[in-house]
Write an enzyme that holds these catalytic residues in place. Structure first.
Site, mmCIF file in Angstrom:
data_model
loop_
_atom_site.group_PDB
_atom_site.id
_atom_site.type_symbol
_atom_site.label_atom_id
_atom_site.label_comp_id
_atom_site.label_asym_id
_atom_site.label_seq_id
_atom_site.Cartn_x
_atom_site.Cartn_y
_atom_site.Cartn_z
ATOM 1 N N ARG A 57 0.784 -1.060 -0.096
ATOM 2 C CA ARG A 57 -0.090 -0.076 0.012
ATOM 3 C C ARG A 57 1.072 1.323 0.127
ATOM 4 O O ARG A 57 0.615 2.255 -0.970
ATOM 5 C CB ARG A 57 -1.104 0.098 1.127
ATOM 6 N N THR A 58 1.741 1.362 0.945
ATOM 7 C CA THR A 58 2.550 2.424 0.929
ATOM 8 C C THR A 58 3.367 2.844 -0.072
ATOM 9 O O THR A 58 3.269 4.036 -0.769
ATOM 10 C CB THR A 58 3.205 2.448 2.397
ATOM 11 N N LYS A 85 27.237 -6.041 -0.680
ATOM 12 C CA LYS A 85 28.731 -6.300 -1.007
ATOM 13 C C LYS A 85 29.312 -5.530 0.155
ATOM 14 O O LYS A 85 30.684 -5.228 0.270
ATOM 15 C CB LYS A 85 28.994 -5.502 -2.207
ATOM 16 N N ARG A 107 11.166 3.579 3.908
ATOM 17 C CA ARG A 107 10.598 2.654 5.019
ATOM 18 C C ARG A 107 11.979 1.970 5.472
ATOM 19 O O ARG A 107 12.436 1.322 4.560
ATOM 20 C CB ARG A 107 9.657 1.659 4.304
ATOM 21 N N HIS A 135 4.725 5.862 11.441
ATOM 22 C CA HIS A 135 4.192 5.538 10.144
ATOM 23 C C HIS A 135 3.179 6.848 9.970
ATOM 24 O O HIS A 135 1.912 6.667 9.930
ATOM 25 C CB HIS A 135 3.411 4.354 9.981
HETATM 26 N N1 CP Z 1 -0.282 -0.101 5.607
HETATM 27 C C1 CP Z 1 0.770 -0.380 5.357
HETATM 28 O O1 CP Z 1 1.697 0.445 5.610
HETATM 29 O O2 CP Z 1 0.866 -1.113 4.415
HETATM 30 P P1 CP Z 1 2.128 -1.888 3.542
HETATM 31 O O3 CP Z 1 2.691 -2.193 4.647
HETATM 32 O O4 CP Z 1 1.546 -2.814 2.423
HETATM 33 O O5 CP Z 1 2.742 -0.470 2.674
#
Ligand code: CP
Length: 303
Positions: A57-58, A85, A107, A135
């Protein structure tokens, strides 16, 4: 439109005005997307993503948001990078910064990695989820969806059920709803409860007590990737005690709605009948809102 901060690292550093700014612009972007009239506000910009953890999603909704606004994207993928490496993360960041991206979306599995990157680059950094810490873009799209469902953001009770201890989504939501003058109930077994409990948060281990009077219900997945083996509950027993079923939904307010950040583990924290309920479940609407909300975030940091 500009945020009061140069990066989106967490909800804690946003003002209430910042939050409303993003949500207001997201509403405009959603309208524009629906009518196919999005202005290419980020044409000529190149956005880099740095992901060390999986995402559907993100990642995809940030990509869609950037492309809809006319930006180009370049993805650094740890698994096929020279990190394999032996290159250090700080050297990697120094090289990537030398290519002069206009923004970095990251992320990362390490606690506070987005701040580490932000201190070493010359562009805005957007936290797309770091460890169990924060998040922020998820909490903003959750709030956007709540506003669509309830028409307001204050004086609500948001109940989060499940693995709060390992959840960056729970942390960002707790921070956000405190800023917006709403209450948060968390329902979890003792070993999955939060360590810090702000004034606007009440902790329950009993589902009925925690659901009473709530407007929004948000079950969370068991985040096994961040749990000690001994903490991982038996999934069948967990569903029997904490799984959200239609019967349990009736313990909340009559007009309560269900959100879930995804990915869902059906039959563990949520029953199919709830996830797919056309009236109570706003889960896929919430997911789709990732695009306009992330367009607003990109716009607010890059223009
Ligand atoms: N809600 C969320 O962060 O989903 P993903 O891990 O798929 O990005």
């Amino acid at each position: 439109m500009k945020l009061s901060v140069p990066h989106l690292l967490d909800i804690a550093s946003l003002t209430k005005d910042d939050i409303h700014l993003v949500l207001d612009r997201a509403r405009v972007h959603k309208q524009n997307l629906a009518h196919n009239r999005v202005a290419p506000l980020l044409q000529g910009k190149v956005i880099m993503t740095i992901f060390t953890e999986n995402s559907t999603r993100t990642r995809v909704s940030f990509d869609m948001a950037a492309l809809r606004l006319g930006a180009s994207l370049i993805h650094w993928d740890e698994k096929i990078s020279s990190a394999q490496k032996g290159e250090t993360f700080s050297d990697t960041i120094a090289y990537l910064n030398g290519y002069k991206p206009d923004a970095i979306i990251t992320r990362h599995h390490e606690y506070n990695a987005p701040s580490y990157i932000a201190a070493r680059v010359d562009c805005p950094v957007i936290n797309a989820g770091d460890s169990y810490r924060e998040h922020p873009s998820q909490a903003l799209l959750d709030a956007f969806t709540v506003h669509e469902c309830k028409g307001r953001l204050d004086n609500l009770t948001i109940t989060i059920i499940g693995d709060i201890a390992h959840s960056r989504v729970a942390n960002s939501n707790i921070a956000l709803w405190g800023k917006l003058n709403s209450r948060v109930h968390v329902i979890a077994p003792e070993n999955l409860q939060p360590q810090k409990i702000p004034d606007h948060v009440k902790v329950f281990s009993n589902l009925r007590e925690g659901l009473e009077g709530c407007d929004i219900i948000m079950p969370l997945r068991l985040q096994k990737e961040r749990m000690e083996q001994a903490d991982i509950p038996d999934e069948t027993a967990y569903f029997q005690t904490y799984g959200l079923t239609l019967e349990r939904l009736s313990m909340a307010k009559n007009d309560a709605v269900v959100l879930h950040p995804g990915p869902m583990n059906r039959g563990v924290e949520i029953d199919d009948m709830v996830a797919d309920d056309p009236h109570f479940s706003k889960i896929f609407q919430q997911g789709a809102n990732g695009v306009p909300v992330r367009m607003a975030i990109l716009e607010s940091l890059l223009t």
